[in-house]
Design an enzyme around this catalytic site. Structure first.
Site, mmCIF file in Angstrom:
data_model
loop_
_atom_site.group_PDB
_atom_site.id
_atom_site.type_symbol
_atom_site.label_atom_id
_atom_site.label_comp_id
_atom_site.label_asym_id
_atom_site.label_seq_id
_atom_site.Cartn_x
_atom_site.Cartn_y
_atom_site.Cartn_z
ATOM 1 N N GLU A 176 0.824 -1.215 0.000
ATOM 2 C CA GLU A 176 0.000 0.000 0.000
ATOM 3 C C GLU A 176 0.859 1.266 0.000
ATOM 4 O OE1 GLU A 176 -3.686 2.222 2.359
ATOM 5 O OE2 GLU A 176 -2.570 0.638 3.373
ATOM 6 N N LYS A 213 -2.626 -2.173 -2.923
ATOM 7 C CA LYS A 213 -3.686 -1.303 -2.413
ATOM 8 C C LYS A 213 -3.265 0.129 -2.717
ATOM 9 C CE LYS A 213 -6.515 -0.040 1.555
ATOM 10 N NZ LYS A 213 -7.089 -0.463 2.850
#
Length: 297
Positions: A176, A213
């Site tokens: 992420e 992500k």
């Protein structure tokens, strides 16, 4: 669910991932949004107890099932706790929801327009514990504030190094590198992140896969090459400060990206709701996010 079935669900499942991983620093804000003010607890144990009650209420709701919520990201304390008398990961698995664990320990101070992850000296032990509890994957967050290639390259390098450690521990990493949606250089940062991530994916050894992500890009479908990359199991989107309506509108413009929302999922839930009100509100949010994840503009 065996690991193979979990991998199939994460790769092809028609749904989204719930982010239930607010950690120490963001817990008071999450509780306030839920209608519990800071004076309601006197120490960290009581605070974490209250957030665990909220998460338990979500997980046990009849609206929360693997039909639309294909995965959920947990905070470490939530993973170690119980829901309905079962370890939390098992409670998720029993509802058809694949469990993940947030492993990062927060962010370093900004340098070169980015914030790297703080060191994780106990990561191997956490990975072993998570694996033993049936957790499928991890999530690790860093932040990009400016379109600085040196900084973004450092973020990607660190993320993929951690990913290899996660893979060695038998779990699937969810990388992420969040681009701050309020950045004045958001679109340029998105483009640099795409380029650096593609290079890192192409250089991965072996045949393992990662999940990504990412912030919803300023330019729709910019991240489609990542969605299509053979080393990527799934690309999921964070809401990043958008309201649920805004996040869903923007997400629906991006083919192949599904949601992994936190605030946008939980924003209408309140501690004082009856069970029927709570379940209806959660169900409505799940339906809206599921739609944006599966039906594209």
């Amino acid at each position: 669910m065996a690991d193979g079935k979990m991998a199939e669900q994460m790769g092809k499942g028609a749904g989204f991932i719930a982010a239930l991983d607010q950690s120490g620093g963001s817990t008071p804000k999450a509780l306030k949004g839920y209608g519990i003010e800071e004076g309601a607890w006197s120490n960290d144990e009581e605070m974490f107890g209250l957030i665990h009650q909220m998460r338990s209420r979500i997980i046990t709701s009849p609206a929360f099932t693997g039909e639309k919520v294909i995965g959920a990201i947990l905070f470490e304390r939530t993973m170690d706790g119980q829901v309905d008398g079962k370890p939390t990961p098992q409670a998720l698995i029993d509802k058809g929801v694949v469990p993940f664990i947030k492993i990062d320990k927060g962010l370093e101070d900004e340098a070169n327009g980015v914030q790297l992850m703080k060191p994780m000296p106990e990561l191997d032990a956490l990975l072993a514990r998570a694996k033993g509890l049936g957790v499928f994957g991890t999530k690790e967050r860093s932040v990009i504030n400016l379109a600085n290639r040196e900084g973004i390259a450092a973020i990607v390098k660190q993320q993929f190094e951690v990913a290899q450690q996660v893979i060695a521990g038998g779990l699937i990493p969810m990388i992420e590198p969040e681009v701050n949606i309020k950045s004045p250089e958001r679109a340029e940062a998105d483009q640099i992140l795409l380029e650096e991530t593609l290079k890192a994916l192409d250089a991965m050894p072996g045949n393992d896969k990662v999940m990504l992500k990412l912030s919803i890009p300023a330019k729709p479908d910019l991240f489609k090459p990542l969605v299509d990359h053979p080393r990527v199991l799934r690309v999921v989107a964070l809401s990043g400060g958008f309201s649920r309506a805004e996040a869903c509108t923007e997400l629906a413009k991006n083919q192949g990206m599904i949601a992994s929302f936190s605030r946008a999922l939980l924003s209408d839930l309140r501690h004082g709701m009856s069970e029927a009100e709570f379940d209806a509100s959660l169900g409505s949010a799940i339906d809206e996010i599921h739609q944006a994840s599966t039906v594209k503009a």
